[in-house]
Design an enzyme around this catalytic site. Structure first.
Site, PDB file in Angstrom:
ATOM      1  CB  SER A 284      63.771  48.788  76.145  1.00 44.90           C
ATOM      2  OG  SER A 284      63.257  48.718  74.829  1.00 44.90           O
ATOM      3  CG  ASP A 285      58.365  52.307  78.366  1.00 42.73           C
ATOM      4  OD1 ASP A 285      57.649  52.032  77.377  1.00 42.73           O
ATOM      5  OD2 ASP A 285      57.914  52.916  79.352  1.00 42.73           O
ATOM      6  CD1 TRP A 286      58.065  55.015  71.939  1.00 41.36           C
ATOM      7  CD2 TRP A 286      56.517  53.419  71.702  1.00 41.36           C
ATOM      8  NE1 TRP A 286      57.471  55.193  70.724  1.00 41.36           N
ATOM      9  CE2 TRP A 286      56.505  54.231  70.551  1.00 41.36           C
ATOM     10  CE3 TRP A 286      55.619  52.355  71.777  1.00 41.36           C
ATOM     11  CZ2 TRP A 286      55.634  54.006  69.484  1.00 41.36           C
ATOM     12  CZ3 TRP A 286      54.743  52.135  70.717  1.00 41.36           C
ATOM     13  CH2 TRP A 286      54.761  52.954  69.587  1.00 41.36           C
ATOM     14  CB  SER A 288      63.508  53.389  77.363  1.00 43.38           C
ATOM     15  OG  SER A 288      63.701  51.992  77.348  1.00 43.38           O
TER      16      SER A 288
END
Ligand code: NOJ
Length: 750
Positions: A284-286, A288
């Site tokens: 996942s992104d930071w 997210s």
């Protein structure tokens, strides 16, 4: 317990022996090895592998808490551990003391270089050069792996059609074909011949997907992307990345058509796994995962974890919904253990390919391999290839004895010159234009006049204008500081900030010719000053060696070799703008266009002459996609196609002659575009299908040949069928997306 260790040791030994070259190890034995580890892991151990723990790169000490978590197997990968001693210590704990002895992966945003900084990605995209893209990421991998980093969050493959978006700086531009070939090159460079090599680092195709389509260019915003658009424009670079085995994929922050990418089962399972057969892992992104709460998609952290897990998101970056809730979710039957097993397998597969089970520690022979001579020379070459000459009224190149006034806030801004996402590059190693001019011993004086790009003060103007009087030419290095582009740094107006335009206007009044060099993270709108300057050179944020590259270009030792990877807008109000748009029912054209100043006062409203344009700035960009000048001229002639009609199995050969009609040798990027005239869904007015770099001596002519087949003409239609369609096609071969010689052919089914 004894049994558990026994099996793992056997497993590791087995793989150690066979791992001298993982690429030759059969998939079966890899999967058996992974299964053997998995079978010994508890649910907690498995969840630990899905945890990407963020740390601060500035941390001076290693916290006992982090060490204990690694010891207990609660961490699968770490982000931003930047002291080599910490990397070694944590890895030692993982492989010697954690329950399953599984090595960690250390990650970092190595986006356009580690210590040696290359031009920002939109700059490198201007090179249209896969070799330089690959060598730049190879150097980045060599430097980063020397401190234990084996995973980078790059390349960013988001198609970007809106220059207000700060992350356009990191993007490959607006074209899916160009983005695909460059993306592959970056990945090859990062991942090397085999991920198993200690100087290879796992790449990450990000952000999956549609992040560049955020409304109004406002970062993190909503995206609305119908499936054919997704498949025809946003997906191809990711598909290309998977074709060459990118190890990981990162989800994007945005929602798409109402569902956040991080919790999007259709995107992660149906498309990425089932259709595109991705077998690495998704991160996942930071935060997210937990941002799905703010999106209004998850009701709390536990629910966010459930949505991400069921969507098929393998490793969670920084937030802790898996760590805190996944076990419960499995016990409650909301997520299956089988799903968790898949995550762990995907993660272990990448660790195995990286050779970490055999060689968990960094290669000491490759220690601190920074700023080597060849790294710097690739960085200079990359900056030359990324520079785009946009205007030249016979001013460039300058002769060595021209008296130059070097002015402007970016002439000596070593930090800003490196651009966004530069964590490790050091300004002390950056060569600015000022330093390069000094070193080259050219005749110049330096008058900064503005201290930084946003400087609003006009207090130095008078002095500056007086002091340019004895100069022959003004070289004004303008632009944006690095901090004005990149993540969350979108702008509504993309003119030169601060008092730069006013200063240029004042300098123009002196009558001295002006070379405007722009160092920025995005195209800058220049309608207000374009007529005040004689030459315009876009160098983007050119990186460590940017100053040397510019000095060589300005004095003609080299020519600027870049071509625009996006359409350069006239005004921010024109955005989003992209060359591969549709025609509309009322295509804009010269005959019908009436400027607002030509409309009679009190005119009746009428629909005559109405088409798709702006009353004030027309319908064209400032400079089209693919555009860029060199120091010589080229003539395109004799366009020939091998047939008027081809069937689905045949190739069409397209031939053209290019002549260097100027006075010096030079490089041209010959571009091939097609248009599918009538489709089952409407089709873009032009699409890039190929390009060739050619070098010609003055007076020399070369032939360039392109091959077109039905495969190249495929697109996804409204029924989600990916096919080429029978019918008429136009094609152009030329120097950019709005010119070229034209021909046409027919594609028939049988
Ligand atoms: C957020 C950014 O969107 C992503 O590109 C980056 O890799 C992560 N932060 C980690 O720094």
């Amino acid at each position: 317990m004894i049994k558990k260790y026994y099996i793992i040791i056997i497993g590791i030994t087995l793989i150690s022996c066979s791992q001298t070259n993982v690429s030759t190890t059969s998939n079966n034995s890899q999967e058996q090895f992974i299964d053997s580890i998995l079978s010994t892991m508890s649910i907690d151990d498995k969840i630990g592998q899905t945890n990407l723990r963020g740390t601060s790169s500035r941390a001076k000490t290693l916290s006992e808490e982090l060490k204990e978590d690694v010891r207990q197997g609660k961490v699968g990968a770490l982000l931003n551990v930047m002291k080599v001693e910490f990397v070694d210590e944590l890895q030692k704990i993982a492989v010697e003391e954690s329950p399953n002895k599984i090595p960690l992966i250390f990650a970092r945003d190595v986006v356009h270089g580690f210590k040696t900084i290359f031009p920002i990605p939109i700059g490198l995209a201007s090179s249209w050069d896969t070799e330089i893209a690959e060598s730049s990421s190879r150097v980045a991998a060599i430097e980063a792996s020397s401190v234990g980093i084996r995973w980078t969050f790059a390349p960013m493959l988001d198609i970007a059609r809106d220059s207000r978006w700060g992350r356009i700086a990191e993007s490959p531009g607006e074209d899916p074909y160009l983005a695909s070939v460059l993306g592959k090159a970056y990945i090859k460079g990062f991942q090397g011949d085999s991920l198993n090599n200690p100087t290879s680092i796992a790449a990450c195709a990000k952000h999956y997907i549609g992040y560049g389509a955020v409304i109004g260019g406002r970062d993190y915003n909503t995206t609305i992307i119908p499936e054919p658009l997704l498949r025809n424009v946003y997906l191809p670079p990711f598909k290309a990345a998977l074709d060459i085995d990118v190890a990981t994929v990162m989800t994007s922050f945005n929602e798409i058509n109402g569902i956040p990418a991080t919790g999007n089962e259709f995107l992660l399972k149906d498309v990425l796994r089932d259709e595109l057969k991705f077998n690495g892992f998704v991160v996942s992104d930071w935060d997210s995962v937990i941002e799905m709460i703010a999106h209004g998609y998850a009701k709390d952290e536990k629910h966010a974890g459930e949505l991400a897990a069921n969507a098929g998101m393998d490793m969670e970056m920084t937030s802790k919904t898996y760590e805190n809730h996944l076990k419960k979710l499995i016990q409650e039957g909301k997520v299956s253990e089988q799903q968790l097993n898949e995550f762990v397998k995907n993660i272990l597969r990448v660790k195995l390919k990286l050779g970490l089970f055999k060689t968990p520690y960094r290669d000491k022979k490759n220690e601190a391999n920074f700023y080597k001579k060849e790294h710097l020379s690739i960085a200079k070459e990359a900056a030359i290839k990324s520079s785009v000459l946009l205007k030249n009224k016979d001013l460039l190149p300058l002769s060595k004895n021209t008296k130059v006034a070097l002015i402007g806030p970016l002439a000596n801004a070593p930090l800003d010159q490196m651009g966004t996402w530069t964590f490790d590059g050091e300004k002390e190693h950056t060569v600015t234009p000022l330093e390069a001019f000094k070193k080259a011993n050219v005749d110049f004086k330096y008058i900064p006049s503005l201290t930084h790009s946003r400087d609003q003060s006009t207090s130095e103007f008078k002095k500056t204008i007086n002091s340019v009087k004895n100069s022959d030419v003004i070289v004004f290095i303008a632009g944006e500081e690095a901090i004005l582009s990149g993540e969350a740094h979108s702008r509504a107006s993309i003119d030169l900030p601060g008092a730069q335009e006013s200063l240029i206007k004042e300098l123009a009044k002196t009558g001295k010719p002006i070379v405007l060099v722009i160092m920025a993270g995005r195209p800058i709108t220049i309608s207000n000053i374009i007529n005040d300057v004689d030459a315009i050179l876009m160098s983007w944020h050119p990186g460590t060696m940017g100053g040397s590259a510019l000095q060589e270009i300005i004095y003609g030792l080299r020519e600027p070799e870049g071509r625009l990877p996006l359409s350069w807008p006239k005004a921010a109000g024109q955005l989003p703008y992209f060359y591969n748009h549709k025609n509309t029912g009322r295509p804009a054209n010269k005959e019908d266009y009436v400027s607002m100043y030509d409309i009679p006062v009190g005119a009746w409203q009428s629909s005559l002459g109405n088409d798709s344009h702006y009353l004030d700035i027309g319908y064209k960009p400032q400079f089209p996609f693919g555009y860029g000048l060199g120091y010589t001229d080229f003539k395109y002639s004799n366009l020939q196609i091998s047939k008027d009609t081809i069937n689905f199995k045949e190739n069409l050969m397209v031939n053209i002659s290019i002549t260097n009609t100027g006075k010096r040798p030079g490089k041209e990027i010959v571009q091939l575009y097609t248009q599918d005239v009538v489709g089952s869904i409407t089709r873009p007015i032009r699409e890039l299908k190929g390009f060739e770099h050619i070098y010609l001596n003055n007076g020399e002519t070369k032939e360039v040949t392109f091959k077109i087949s039905a495969e190249k003409l495929k697109f996804t239609n409204h029924k989600n069928v990916n096919t080429a369609e029978e019918g008429d096609f136009n094609l152009w071969v030329g120097p950019n997306s709005s010119s070229g010689l034209k021909s046409s052919f027919y594609l028939k089914k049988k």
